[in-house]
Design a protein around this motif. Structure first.
Motif, PDB file in Angstrom:
ATOM      1  N   LEU A 272       0.839  -1.209   0.000  1.00  0.00           N
ATOM      2  CA  LEU A 272       0.000   0.000   0.000  1.00  0.00           C
ATOM      3  C   LEU A 272       0.869   1.253   0.000  1.00  0.00           C
ATOM      4  N   ALA A 273       1.989   1.210   0.748  1.00  0.00           N
ATOM      5  CA  ALA A 273       2.883   2.372   0.790  1.00  0.00           C
ATOM      6  C   ALA A 273       3.468   2.642  -0.594  1.00  0.00           C
ATOM      7  N   LEU A 274       3.826   1.564  -1.328  1.00  0.00           N
ATOM      8  CA  LEU A 274       4.357   1.740  -2.683  1.00  0.00           C
ATOM      9  C   LEU A 274       3.302   2.352  -3.602  1.00  0.00           C
ATOM     10  N   LEU A 275       2.064   1.830  -3.514  1.00  0.00           N
ATOM     11  CA  LEU A 275       0.979   2.392  -4.328  1.00  0.00           C
ATOM     12  C   LEU A 275       0.791   3.868  -3.987  1.00  0.00           C
ATOM     13  N   ALA A 276       0.876   4.194  -2.675  1.00  0.00           N
ATOM     14  CA  ALA A 276       0.703   5.586  -2.236  1.00  0.00           C
ATOM     15  C   ALA A 276       1.761   6.469  -2.872  1.00  0.00           C
ATOM     16  N   ALA A 277       3.034   6.030  -2.799  1.00  0.00           N
ATOM     17  CA  ALA A 277       4.122   6.843  -3.354  1.00  0.00           C
ATOM     18  C   ALA A 277       3.934   7.024  -4.854  1.00  0.00           C
ATOM     19  N   ALA A 278       3.581   5.934  -5.563  1.00  0.00           N
ATOM     20  CA  ALA A 278       3.398   6.021  -7.011  1.00  0.00           C
ATOM     21  C   ALA A 278       2.265   6.991  -7.348  1.00  0.00           C
ATOM     22  N   SER A 279       1.158   6.933  -6.580  1.00  0.00           N
ATOM     23  CA  SER A 279       0.021   7.823  -6.850  1.00  0.00           C
ATOM     24  C   SER A 279       0.415   9.279  -6.649  1.00  0.00           C
ATOM     25  N   MET A 280       1.145   9.565  -5.542  1.00  0.00           N
ATOM     26  CA  MET A 280       1.553  10.946  -5.273  1.00  0.00           C
ATOM     27  C   MET A 280       2.419  11.486  -6.404  1.00  0.00           C
ATOM     28  N   VAL A 281       3.409  10.698  -6.815  1.00  0.00           N
ATOM     29  CA  VAL A 281       4.357  11.176  -7.819  1.00  0.00           C
ATOM     30  C   VAL A 281       3.657  11.338  -9.159  1.00  0.00           C
ATOM     31  N   ALA A 397       2.046   8.320   9.240  1.00  0.00           N
ATOM     32  CA  ALA A 397       3.029   7.553   8.474  1.00  0.00           C
ATOM     33  C   ALA A 397       4.385   7.558   9.174  1.00  0.00           C
ATOM     34  N   VAL A 398       4.791   8.711   9.705  1.00  0.00           N
ATOM     35  CA  VAL A 398       6.090   8.800  10.389  1.00  0.00           C
ATOM     36  C   VAL A 398       6.100   7.916  11.632  1.00  0.00           C
ATOM     37  N   ARG A 399       5.023   7.968  12.415  1.00  0.00           N
ATOM     38  CA  ARG A 399       4.963   7.159  13.638  1.00  0.00           C
ATOM     39  C   ARG A 399       4.955   5.676  13.318  1.00  0.00           C
ATOM     40  N   ALA A 400       4.496   5.296  12.119  1.00  0.00           N
ATOM     41  CA  ALA A 400       4.459   3.876  11.742  1.00  0.00           C
ATOM     42  C   ALA A 400       5.720   3.486  10.977  1.00  0.00           C
ATOM     43  N   ASP A 401       6.821   4.250  11.154  1.00  0.00           N
ATOM     44  CA  ASP A 401       8.104   3.963  10.511  1.00  0.00           C
ATOM     45  C   ASP A 401       8.033   4.014   8.996  1.00  0.00           C
ATOM     46  N   LEU A 402       7.172   4.872   8.450  1.00  0.00           N
ATOM     47  CA  LEU A 402       7.131   5.061   6.998  1.00  0.00           C
ATOM     48  C   LEU A 402       7.607   6.477   6.690  1.00  0.00           C
ATOM     49  N   THR A 403       8.727   6.878   7.323  1.00  0.00           N
ATOM     50  CA  THR A 403       9.209   8.244   7.166  1.00  0.00           C
ATOM     51  C   THR A 403       9.451   8.577   5.698  1.00  0.00           C
ATOM     52  N   TRP A 404      10.000   7.600   4.940  1.00  0.00           N
ATOM     53  CA  TRP A 404      10.291   7.861   3.516  1.00  0.00           C
ATOM     54  C   TRP A 404       9.024   8.264   2.773  1.00  0.00           C
ATOM     55  N   ALA A 406       6.345   9.760   4.055  1.00  0.00           N
ATOM     56  CA  ALA A 406       5.980  11.126   4.436  1.00  0.00           C
ATOM     57  C   ALA A 406       6.847  12.133   3.688  1.00  0.00           C
ATOM     58  N   ILE A 407       8.147  11.800   3.489  1.00  0.00           N
ATOM     59  CA  ILE A 407       9.035  12.719   2.762  1.00  0.00           C
ATOM     60  C   ILE A 407       8.583  12.846   1.310  1.00  0.00           C
ATOM     61  N   VAL A 408       8.262  11.686   0.685  1.00  0.00           N
ATOM     62  CA  VAL A 408       7.744  11.732  -0.692  1.00  0.00           C
ATOM     63  C   VAL A 408       6.487  12.595  -0.737  1.00  0.00           C
ATOM     64  N   GLY A 409       5.624  12.430   0.276  1.00  0.00           N
ATOM     65  CA  GLY A 409       4.387  13.196   0.322  1.00  0.00           C
ATOM     66  C   GLY A 409       4.629  14.687   0.396  1.00  0.00           C
ATOM     67  N   VAL A 410       5.549  15.098   1.270  1.00  0.00           N
ATOM     68  CA  VAL A 410       5.816  16.536   1.427  1.00  0.00           C
ATOM     69  C   VAL A 410       6.429  17.105   0.151  1.00  0.00           C
ATOM     70  N   LEU A 411       7.370  16.353  -0.456  1.00  0.00           N
ATOM     71  CA  LEU A 411       8.008  16.838  -1.684  1.00  0.00           C
ATOM     72  C   LEU A 411       6.995  16.972  -2.813  1.00  0.00           C
ATOM     73  N   THR A 412       6.116  15.954  -2.979  1.00  0.00           N
ATOM     74  CA  THR A 412       5.149  16.036  -4.073  1.00  0.00           C
ATOM     75  C   THR A 412       4.117  17.119  -3.794  1.00  0.00           C
ATOM     76  N   SER A 413       3.820  17.396  -2.500  1.00  0.00           N
ATOM     77  CA  SER A 413       2.918  18.517  -2.192  1.00  0.00           C
ATOM     78  C   SER A 413       3.517  19.813  -2.690  1.00  0.00           C
ATOM     79  N   ALA A 414       4.834  19.944  -2.538  1.00  0.00           N
ATOM     80  CA  ALA A 414       5.502  21.149  -3.024  1.00  0.00           C
ATOM     81  C   ALA A 414       5.352  21.255  -4.534  1.00  0.00           C
ATOM     82  N   VAL A 415       5.471  20.097  -5.233  1.00  0.00           N
ATOM     83  CA  VAL A 415       5.279  20.105  -6.687  1.00  0.00           C
ATOM     84  C   VAL A 415       3.853  20.533  -7.022  1.00  0.00           C
ATOM     85  N   SER A 416       2.887  20.037  -6.220  1.00  0.00           N
ATOM     86  CA  SER A 416       1.482  20.317  -6.527  1.00  0.00           C
ATOM     87  C   SER A 416       1.180  21.805  -6.401  1.00  0.00           C
TER      88      SER A 416
END
Lengths: 473, 100
Positions: A272-281, A397-404, A406-416
């Motif tokens: 699910l995390a991979l799908l999330a990252a792919a969708s954001m990007v 996501a950060v609390r569940a050890d998915l920091t990477w 959250a970083i992808v999310g913040v970066l793609t938000s900047a793109v958006s």
């Protein structure tokens, strides 16, 4: 045994059903015109949200374990009713302008909401499947509501074929999970989960379930229908399926993955995390290249599905709360944005291109300001709703050890920010040379007022909203 | 007695046949038929599990699936007819106003 409590817990579903039957009866008897159906629909939805509000502090299982009502499902019922009310308000001016205002619209709208409420309160895979199908069938028809328009027909056909294809995967997933657990009840599956979570049959079933639900929420790589369907469908319908449809599908996904499966830290969570990252990007990058506002918001909705999936992938109660908060923020913001697009659109389907919005602020300053508010919220700029939603899912996501993630999310938000703020630049910093568009009619103004107020309220008072559906937090 | 795996294998093959049909055929009606094949292969899986588990839930779900498939046929064929009336074709390659 059916008891009085069963009916009490399912009251919002009953009030919706009674309303839709009433509308069908009045339509069949031709006593009222379409605007009477609209009135009935809005009244019924108001009553439903009131009844769901009364259920906010109740929780329990009804109808032999088929339905579970709790704070989260009651809260989502209110949100879905709100989306229905806003859609019904905007629909009349939109369709009357096109000579296509018919009562069937409200029947289909309410049936779709019944399906969505069923999904949000499902406690059995059978209920979940029926809810998804009821919602989808109504949305297929709504996507092609004006039968004489080629674009809408095409949008309906694409949505139908790909939607039915995805439903088959979802159903196969349900069958395999049933085979490995021996029950379709979510409580029974939750009890059996620890023992079977590594069985190949169960994992295959889960994968199929993710494919089916991933399609309904338009997550990469199951998103290819979204841009075409969102662009081709009538704008009010696009707004409804982008918000209410996504909310219901994510509620179902969160209920199955977090409450039933407890996926935190498992391989399923990684997928699910991979799908999330792919969708954001992909969603954010492709949205930059779009010149049609409807299509741009379609890709943006793919990106938002990614942010929401980050909350699901966290697999914690915090993630669950984050998903619901994000859904609230996304629903009120996007509904408002599509209401503006529907107002700006001409009867020949033109006026949805980004260039048509040039200089809107000199021409209609209030509407331009409201649209700017929605765009800020979608970007995730505080103090608007979108920021709070993102904050909660990324925290989870950060609390569940998915920091990477959250970083992808913040970066793609900047793109958006690039493509959302481009709309504002077009409206505010260019000279107007387009045609004059009159102010929206009063129902649309009310819809814009409600959504704009909620964008600010959710952004400023998130803990109040959070307590509505998560009394414990 | 035929073991459970045979039933599961058969329905998996039917499901894949349907899925390949959806992805390769260009006629909307054939695509729709392939989807129905997928749904019915799932029904076979459900009935097989139901029988081998001695649990009636699977058969109950099959009835719901059949009802849903009937409703789906009504909605789907209506959409396909609406398109055919306008364009005189149900070939998916010719239905391309929107960028696929």
């Amino acid at each position: 045994m059916l008891t009085y409590t069963d009916f009490l817990l399912a009251m919002p579903l009953f009030s919706l059903t009674v309303t839709v039957l009433l509308i069908i009866a009045t339509e069949a008897a031709r006593v009222g015109r379409a605007r009477f159906s609209q009135f009935l629909a809005i009244t019924g939805l108001l009553v439903t949200s009131l009844l769901a509000g009364l259920n906010l502090r109740e929780s329990g299982v009804a109808f032999q374990g088929m339905i579970a009502t709790d704070a989260a499902s009651s809260y989502l019922t209110i949100l879905l009713s709100l989306a229905g009310i806003v859609t019904a308000l905007v629909a009349r001016p939109y369709f009357e302008h096109r000579d296509a205002h018919r009562g069937e619209f409200y029947i289909l709208l309410l049936f779709a909401i019944i399906g969505m409420v069923l999904m949000a309160s499902a406690n059995d895979l059978i209920t979940l499947f029926l809810g998804i199908e009821l919602m989808s069938f109504c949305l297929y028809v709504l996507a092609g509501f004006e039968r004489t328009k080629d674009k809408q027909n095409e949008s309906a056909l694409k949505y139908f074929l790909l939607g039915a294809f995805a439903s088959a995967f979802l159903l196969y997933g349900i069958a395999l999970i049933y085979g490995s657990v021996g029950s379709t009840n979510l409580d029974a599956i939750a009890r059996a989960y620890a023992g079977i979570s590594n069985q190949p049959l169960f994992l295959l079933g889960t994968a199929m379930l993710i494919v089916g639900l991933g399609f309904k929420v338009a997550a990469v790589p199951f998103h290819m229908w979204a841009p075409d369907v969102y662009e081709g469908a009538p704008t009010v319908v696009t707004g409804f399926m982008a918000t209410a449809g996504k909310s219901a599908a994510f509620a179902a996904l969160a209920i199955v993955m977090i409450r039933t499966f407890d996926i935190g830290g498992s391989t399923t969570a990684d997928v699910l995390a991979l799908l999330a990252a792919a969708s954001m990007v992909l969603g954010n990058v492709v949205a930059i290249a779009q010149t049609n506002l409807k299509r741009m918001l379609a890709y943006s909705s793919v990106a938002h599905a990614g942010y929401l999936l980050a909350g699901v992938a966290a697999g914690t109660a915090e993630g669950f709360a984050g998903v619901f908060l994000y859904l609230t923020a996304y629903t009120v913001t996007t509904l408002g944005a599509f209401a503006v697009i529907g107002w700006h659109e001409r009867t020949n389907d033109e006026g949805t291109s980004l260039d048509d919005y040039v200089g809107l602020s000199q021409h209609q300053p209030v509407i331009a300001a409201v649209m700017a508010l929605y765009m800020f919220s979608l970007t995730g700029i505080p103090p608007f709703a979108g920021f709070i939603g993102k904050y909660y899912v990324f925290m989870a996501a950060v609390r569940a050890d998915l920091t990477w993630l959250a970083i992808v999310g913040v970066l793609t938000s900047a793109v958006s920010a690039f493509y959302y703020l481009r709309v504002i630049v077009m409206m505010y910093f260019r000279e107007r040379d387009g045609e004059h568009i009159p102010l929206p009619r009063i129902p649309v103004m009310i819809a814009l007022g409600i959504t704009a107020a909620l964008v600010i309220v959710v952004g400023v008072l998130p803990s109040t909203v959070l307590q509505l559906f998560m009394p414990a937090m | 007695m035929v073991p459970l795996s045979h039933y599961l294998f058969l329905s998996a093959v039917l499901f894949m046949t349907g899925a390949v049909g959806v992805l390769t055929r260009r006629n909307a009606i054939i695509v729709f038929m392939s989807i129905e094949l997928m749904l019915n292969s799932v029904n076979l899986t459900l009935v097989a599990f139901s029988s081998f588990l001695g649990n009636v839930t699977g058969q109950m779900l099959v009835f719901f699936v059949m009802t849903v498939a009937a409703a789906e046929a009504a909605v789907g064929l209506a959409i396909i007819i609406a398109i055919y009336r306008r364009k005189q074709t149900v070939n998916l390659d010719e239905i391309n106003l929107l960028k696929w």
